[in-house]
Every structure is written in C-alpha cells, then in structure tokens.
Design an enzyme around this catalytic site. Structure first.
Site, PDB file in Angstrom:
ATOM      1  N   ARG A 157       0.818  -1.223   0.000  1.00 41.14           N
ATOM      2  CA  ARG A 157       0.000   0.000   0.000  1.00 41.14           C
ATOM      3  C   ARG A 157       0.849   1.269   0.000  1.00 41.14           C
ATOM      4  O   ARG A 157       0.457   2.282   0.588  1.00 41.14           O
ATOM      5  CB  ARG A 157      -0.948   0.042   1.208  1.00 41.14           C
ATOM      6  CG  ARG A 157      -2.057  -0.979   1.163  1.00 41.14           C
ATOM      7  CD  ARG A 157      -3.302  -0.400   0.492  1.00 41.14           C
ATOM      8  NE  ARG A 157      -4.302  -1.425   0.280  1.00 41.14           N
ATOM      9  CZ  ARG A 157      -5.415  -1.557   0.987  1.00 41.14           C
ATOM     10  NH1 ARG A 157      -5.708  -0.712   1.934  1.00 41.14           N
ATOM     11  NH2 ARG A 157      -6.259  -2.519   0.723  1.00 41.14           N
TER      12      ARG A 157
ATOM     13  N   ARG B  42      -3.527   6.431   1.224  1.00 44.08           N
ATOM     14  CA  ARG B  42      -4.060   7.641   1.877  1.00 44.08           C
ATOM     15  C   ARG B  42      -3.129   8.318   2.866  1.00 44.08           C
ATOM     16  O   ARG B  42      -3.377   9.443   3.269  1.00 44.08           O
ATOM     17  CB  ARG B  42      -5.372   7.294   2.589  1.00 44.08           C
ATOM     18  CG  ARG B  42      -6.543   7.192   1.632  1.00 44.08           C
ATOM     19  CD  ARG B  42      -7.699   6.478   2.281  1.00 44.08           C
ATOM     20  NE  ARG B  42      -7.315   5.121   2.616  1.00 44.08           N
ATOM     21  CZ  ARG B  42      -8.104   4.225   3.182  1.00 44.08           C
ATOM     22  NH1 ARG B  42      -9.318   4.555   3.528  1.00 44.08           N
ATOM     23  NH2 ARG B  42      -7.686   3.006   3.417  1.00 44.08           N
TER      24      ARG B  42
ATOM     25  N   ARG C 163      -6.925  11.369  -5.564  1.00 44.18           N
ATOM     26  CA  ARG C 163      -8.133  10.596  -5.255  1.00 44.18           C
ATOM     27  C   ARG C 163      -9.366  11.511  -5.239  1.00 44.18           C
ATOM     28  O   ARG C 163     -10.416  11.185  -5.754  1.00 44.18           O
ATOM     29  CB  ARG C 163      -7.873   9.901  -3.929  1.00 44.18           C
ATOM     30  CG  ARG C 163      -8.985   9.403  -3.124  1.00 44.18           C
ATOM     31  CD  ARG C 163      -9.607   8.160  -3.661  1.00 44.18           C
ATOM     32  NE  ARG C 163     -10.999   8.186  -3.290  1.00 44.18           N
ATOM     33  CZ  ARG C 163     -11.450   7.876  -2.092  1.00 44.18           C
ATOM     34  NH1 ARG C 163     -10.619   7.436  -1.180  1.00 44.18           N
ATOM     35  NH2 ARG C 163     -12.711   7.975  -1.818  1.00 44.18           N
TER      36      ARG C 163
ATOM     37  N   ASP D  31      -6.868  -2.727  -7.427  1.00 43.57           N
ATOM     38  CA  ASP D  31      -7.393  -3.409  -6.242  1.00 43.57           C
ATOM     39  C   ASP D  31      -7.663  -4.866  -6.582  1.00 43.57           C
ATOM     40  O   ASP D  31      -7.920  -5.202  -7.747  1.00 43.57           O
ATOM     41  CB  ASP D  31      -8.679  -2.741  -5.751  1.00 43.57           C
ATOM     42  CG  ASP D  31      -8.985  -3.141  -4.317  1.00 43.57           C
ATOM     43  OD1 ASP D  31      -8.426  -2.515  -3.399  1.00 43.57           O
ATOM     44  OD2 ASP D  31      -9.745  -4.105  -4.108  1.00 43.57           O
TER      45      ASP D  31
ATOM     46  N   TYR E 203     -15.190 -11.790  -0.179  1.00 42.00           N
ATOM     47  CA  TYR E 203     -15.928 -10.552  -0.476  1.00 42.00           C
ATOM     48  C   TYR E 203     -17.127 -10.823  -1.389  1.00 42.00           C
ATOM     49  O   TYR E 203     -18.184 -10.216  -1.245  1.00 42.00           O
ATOM     50  CB  TYR E 203     -14.992  -9.514  -1.122  1.00 42.00           C
ATOM     51  CG  TYR E 203     -13.945  -8.990  -0.168  1.00 42.00           C
ATOM     52  CD1 TYR E 203     -14.212  -7.931   0.686  1.00 42.00           C
ATOM     53  CD2 TYR E 203     -12.674  -9.578  -0.106  1.00 42.00           C
ATOM     54  CE1 TYR E 203     -13.255  -7.462   1.573  1.00 42.00           C
ATOM     55  CE2 TYR E 203     -11.708  -9.117   0.771  1.00 42.00           C
ATOM     56  CZ  TYR E 203     -12.004  -8.058   1.616  1.00 42.00           C
ATOM     57  OH  TYR E 203     -11.057  -7.605   2.493  1.00 42.00           O
TER      58      TYR E 203
HETATM   59  O1  CP3 Z   1      -0.041  -1.741  -2.470  1.00 40.85           O
HETATM   60  C1  CP3 Z   1      -0.327  -0.831  -3.264  1.00 40.85           C
HETATM   61  O2  CP3 Z   1       0.109   0.334  -3.159  1.00 40.85           O
HETATM   62  C2  CP3 Z   1      -1.149  -1.188  -4.505  1.00 40.85           C
HETATM   63  C3  CP3 Z   1      -2.563  -0.982  -4.414  1.00 40.85           C
HETATM   64  C4  CP3 Z   1      -3.480  -1.906  -3.648  1.00 40.85           C
HETATM   65  C5  CP3 Z   1      -4.718  -1.450  -3.133  1.00 40.85           C
HETATM   66  N1  CP3 Z   1      -5.404  -2.528  -2.632  1.00 40.85           N
HETATM   67  C6  CP3 Z   1      -5.207  -0.063  -3.184  1.00 40.85           C
HETATM   68  C7  CP3 Z   1      -6.295   0.349  -2.285  1.00 40.85           C
HETATM   69  C8  CP3 Z   1      -3.408  -3.282  -3.374  1.00 40.85           C
HETATM   70  C9  CP3 Z   1      -2.274  -4.257  -3.644  1.00 40.85           C
HETATM   71  C10 CP3 Z   1      -4.637  -3.651  -2.737  1.00 40.85           C
HETATM   72  C11 CP3 Z   1      -4.976  -5.035  -2.333  1.00 40.85           C
HETATM   73  C12 CP3 Z   1      -6.186  -5.298  -1.539  1.00 40.85           C
HETATM   74  N2  CP3 Z   1      -7.409  -4.720  -1.650  1.00 40.85           N
HETATM   75  C13 CP3 Z   1      -6.297  -6.320  -0.570  1.00 40.85           C
HETATM   76  C14 CP3 Z   1      -5.214  -7.298  -0.207  1.00 40.85           C
HETATM   77  C15 CP3 Z   1      -4.098  -6.678   0.532  1.00 40.85           C
HETATM   78  C16 CP3 Z   1      -4.386  -6.354   1.942  1.00 40.85           C
HETATM   79  O3  CP3 Z   1      -4.305  -5.171   2.305  1.00 40.85           O
HETATM   80  O4  CP3 Z   1      -4.636  -7.286   2.704  1.00 40.85           O
HETATM   81  C17 CP3 Z   1      -7.616  -6.298  -0.057  1.00 40.85           C
HETATM   82  C18 CP3 Z   1      -8.195  -7.196   1.017  1.00 40.85           C
HETATM   83  C19 CP3 Z   1      -8.313  -5.292  -0.761  1.00 40.85           C
HETATM   84  C20 CP3 Z   1      -9.757  -4.941  -0.631  1.00 40.85           C
HETATM   85  C21 CP3 Z   1      -9.950  -3.547  -0.218  1.00 40.85           C
HETATM   86  N3  CP3 Z   1      -9.611  -2.451  -0.986  1.00 40.85           N
HETATM   87  C22 CP3 Z   1     -10.524  -3.075   0.984  1.00 40.85           C
HETATM   88  C23 CP3 Z   1     -11.011  -3.976   2.129  1.00 40.85           C
HETATM   89  C24 CP3 Z   1     -10.508  -1.680   0.921  1.00 40.85           C
HETATM   90  C25 CP3 Z   1     -11.124  -0.745   1.901  1.00 40.85           C
HETATM   91  C26 CP3 Z   1     -10.357  -0.679   3.167  1.00 40.85           C
HETATM   92  C27 CP3 Z   1      -9.344   0.413   3.106  1.00 40.85           C
HETATM   93  O5  CP3 Z   1      -8.154   0.158   3.351  1.00 40.85           O
HETATM   94  O6  CP3 Z   1      -9.788   1.536   2.802  1.00 40.85           O
HETATM   95  C28 CP3 Z   1      -9.898  -1.300  -0.298  1.00 40.85           C
HETATM   96  C29 CP3 Z   1      -9.664   0.071  -0.797  1.00 40.85           C
HETATM   97  C30 CP3 Z   1      -8.272   0.431  -1.233  1.00 40.85           C
HETATM   98  N4  CP3 Z   1      -7.478  -0.315  -2.049  1.00 40.85           N
HETATM   99  C31 CP3 Z   1      -7.580   1.633  -0.917  1.00 40.85           C
HETATM  100  C32 CP3 Z   1      -6.338   1.597  -1.584  1.00 40.85           C
HETATM  101  C33 CP3 Z   1      -5.279   2.651  -1.611  1.00 40.85           C
HETATM  102  C34 CP3 Z   1      -8.154   2.792  -0.099  1.00 40.85           C
HETATM  103  C35 CP3 Z   1      -9.180   3.429  -0.948  1.00 40.85           C
HETATM  104  C36 CP3 Z   1      -9.304   4.912  -0.774  1.00 40.85           C
HETATM  105  O7  CP3 Z   1      -8.513   5.671  -1.359  1.00 40.85           O
HETATM  106  O8  CP3 Z   1     -10.269   5.290  -0.103  1.00 40.85           O
END
Ligand code: CP3
Length: 355
Positions: free
Chosen positions: A28, A32, A41, A78, A155
């Site tokens: 990540r 944010r 964003r 994602d 999910y």
């Molecule tokens: O690592 C990186 O920089 C690459 C981008 C990336 C994102 N999600 C961007 C994201 C990667 C590799 C993921 C993987 C992901 N997404 C996983 C597996 C990795 C982990 O963290 O366990 C999972 C379970 C998800 C599903 C997901 N996406 C959830 C549950 C959420 C909401 C929770 C949260 O953290 O806000 C997201 C949203 C998400 N994916 C964000 C980002 C940067 C935040 C979104 C925002 O900008 O509001």
C-alpha cells in the site's frame, strides 16, 4: 524495451541471488497516508474512478517513488476488480469499504457466474501497466498483483468486509462442491488477468491472500492454497531468458508457510506474527522471504523504527533472499516521514548482511 530494470535488486533478491543490500518496497505504498495521493483521489471522485483511469492510476503508482528510495513500484489497482469484471458491480461505501451490487447469494448464482474476457472488462488495468512501464523508464521493476481466489471469494459471498466469514465458511461446510465451482471460476479469471498483466509489462507477481489465515489448516490447503497452486501452475512466468518471480502472501500463515513453499512460487510474504528466523526454518531456504515489520511500528519515533528495522534484518540474518517490507499494508494514519526513516534504515543497516 529491455526487461531488466537498472535497479534489479528486487528481482535478484526474489530469485535468491546475491545483492549488495536488502531491497525494500511497502505494501500500500501508494495510499491515503500520502497527501498527494489524497489530492489525486479527490480529483478522481471515488476510488474505482481512480483505478479505472490509467493516467491517474499511473500518477499515484509513481508518487511514493518520488519521495522514497524504493526498489519497486506496485501497480495501483485493487484485488476486487476481478469480481467486478465477473459481473458483481463493485463500489466503495465512503468510510466503510468495498460493497457489491450483486453479491453471490445462491448456488444458482455461483453457476451463473461468468469467466469474463479480461481484455474487454479489465483493459484499463493493462493500459495502466503499459503507461507505468513507460514512465518508469526501466529504473525499477513493476509488481503486478491479484487476490487469492479464497480472499476474493470472501468478499463475493459476504458482499463486504467481514469479521468471521460465516457465509462462505457455511458454504465450505455445507456445499464444498459449490464453493469449488466459485473458486475455480475466480482462479480461471485470475490466471487470464495475471498473464495479461505480464504481457503488458509487469516484472513480478504478488498474490494477496489476506484471509487464508482464518481457515483451519485442512480447509486452508483445500480452499485457499489449492487455488493459489492452480494459478502458480498456469502463469506465463518464462520471459525469454528470465523468470517473472511469483510471491504468495497469506496473512497469519504461521506454520503453513512450509506448505506454501512447496507450490513452486519464488517467494513468500510473511506478516509480523511469525519471525523471519522461524519462516526461514519452516521454508528450508527454498524460497525468498518478504516482510515483516509490524505496520503499527511506523507510529513510533524514528529511533524506535530504526530499531524495529534492525530486528527484522537480524531475524532474517545473513545472505540473499530477503525483501524488506511491512507485515501488512501501511495504514492511513502514518506520517510519511516515519516511512522515510524506515526505508533509510534498510539502506543503512542491510549491507552488513550481504558481505
Ligand atoms: O499496495 C499498493 O500500493 C497497490 C494498491 C493496492 C490497493 N489494494 C489499493 C487500495 C493493493 C495491492 C490492494 C490489495 C487489496 N485490496 C487487498 C489485499 C491486501 C491487503 O491489504 O490485505 C484487499 C483485502 C483489498 C480490498 C480492499 N480495498 C478493501 C477492504 C478496501 C477498503 C479498506 C481500506 O483500506 O480503505 C480497499 C480500498 C483500497 N485499495 C484503498 C487503496 C489505496 C483505499 C481506498 C481509498 O482511497 O479510499
């Protein structure tokens, strides 16, 4: 374009070849906690519009590399774009997380699920990959990724983030054949999706299995690892004279790391609940290891962070095969300067382990 980047420390470490210092990237790393991410964003409107816009996805992918001495970029996208392409209608409820318009609620819903043409439904991701490769200009490698079928399936069936996964675990107990059908379709889509990412230019692959650790060992092997195995077996990892390394990451895998090391993957992500010393013993040096600083450590002072980094490096010990990372994604509350202190500590403290 040659496929070996100028800085190839990550690719060498993943193949357990000698390196002068431990490479580092952060799960990540585009997210944010960075004000410049929040600005883009905001401009995009919502998270899915950001993922769906190759120019903006490229921009946020590159942001952390401008700030920090990172050894890799990771595609901004994602794991839930895959079920979106399978027809579930992904959206994000502000402040709450992912939701599906059409979660999979019935066995007939599972039977009706399609394995989509990835070029038709996920072309925006491959466009982002091509653009990022062009902008990276061969400096550092680009990592592509997908979720594990089990994690994506949680999910799809629960319809949202879940604490106890009661619906999908109920399905595993009552109708394992139906769950196999679901996971098989997600795996087939994921294979096409990752091969198309490779075709578009990603230089390493990571599979995120965030929720495999919620299963007991037998169910983990049956419903999570088995489907990651199908993916590993079907990726086009031979690119001319070099290999596209594959990293598997099951959070809270513990002793199951030893089973994961037998899949033919190149590396395993390790969270902070297992030490790298133990992980190295469990995997018999068959694979490289990636991790595993507790992300909460980044809330502490730069001195404490540096000590945390020192402990992680010490725990892996001497020799190649370690990629520094956190044990899970960086959280939105972290001060970017604290991440900077972490990355600089890896640069300063790791060469002694590679003499
Ligand atoms: O690592 C990186 O920089 C690459 C981008 C990336 C994102 N999600 C961007 C994201 C990667 C590799 C993921 C993987 C992901 N997404 C996983 C597996 C990795 C982990 O963290 O366990 C999972 C379970 C998800 C599903 C997901 N996406 C959830 C549950 C959420 C909401 C929770 C949260 O953290 O806000 C997201 C949203 C998400 N994916 C964000 C980002 C940067 C935040 C979104 C925002 O900008 O509001």
């Amino acid at each position: 374009m040659t496929d070996v980047p100028t800085n190839d420390l990550l690719l060498r470490a993943l193949m357990r070849q000698p390196v002068p210092r431990t490479p580092v990237w952060i799960m990540r790393q585009a997210g944010r906690y960075l004000p410049e991410y929040r600005a883009v964003r905001e401009k995009a409107g919502d998270f899915m519009s950001l993922c769906g816009n190759p120019e903006l996805a490229c921009e946020v992918t590159l942001q952390p590399l401008r700030r920090f001495r990172l050894d890799a970029a990771i595609l901004f996208s994602d794991i839930l774009t895959v079920p979106d392409a399978m027809g579930l209608g992904l959206y994000f409820e502000p402040g709450e997380g992912p939701r599906f318009e059409h979660p999979v609620k019935t066995v007939s819903g599972i039977r009706k699920l399609i394995v989509p043409d990835v070029n038709e439904f996920l072309g925006y991701v491959f466009d982002a990959v091509s653009l990022i490769r062009r902008e990276l200009n061969g400096e550092v490698p680009l990592i592509g990724f997908a979720g594990s079928p089990w994690t994506v399936g949680t999910y799809m069936v629960e319809g949202r983030s879940s604490r106890d996964f009661s619906t999908i675990r109920g399905l595993a107990a009552e109708n394992p054949a139906a769950l196999d059908t679901l996971l098989g379709k997600v795996a087939a889509t994921t294979i096409d999706y990752l091969n198309a990412q490779i075709e578009a230019g990603v230089q390493a692959i990571m599979i995120f299995d965030t929720w495999g650790g919620a299963l007991g060992p037998e169910d983990y092997r049956r419903f999570s690892l088995a489907y990651m195995q199908v993916i590993v077996d079907n990726l086009d990892t031979n690119k001319g004279d070099h290999r596209i390394p594959v990293i598997l990451f099951t959070k809270a895998a513990g002793e199951l790391l030893s089973d994961m090391a037998e899949t033919g993957c190149d590396a395993l992500g390790v969270d902070w609940t297992t030490t790298l010393t133990d992980a190295r013993r469990l995997t018999g040096d068959k694979v490289a290891l990636q991790g595993n600083l507790d992300p909460a450590m980044l809330r502490e002072s730069p001195e404490v962070i540096r000590n945390g980094v020192a402990k992680v490096l010490e725990s892996y010990g001497n020799g190649p095969g370690h990629v520094f990372n956190l044990g899970h994604g960086i959280t939105p509350d972290i001060d970017p300067d604290h991440l900077g202190a972490c990355i600089e500590a890896v640069h300063a403290l790791s060469p002694q382990y590679h003499e």
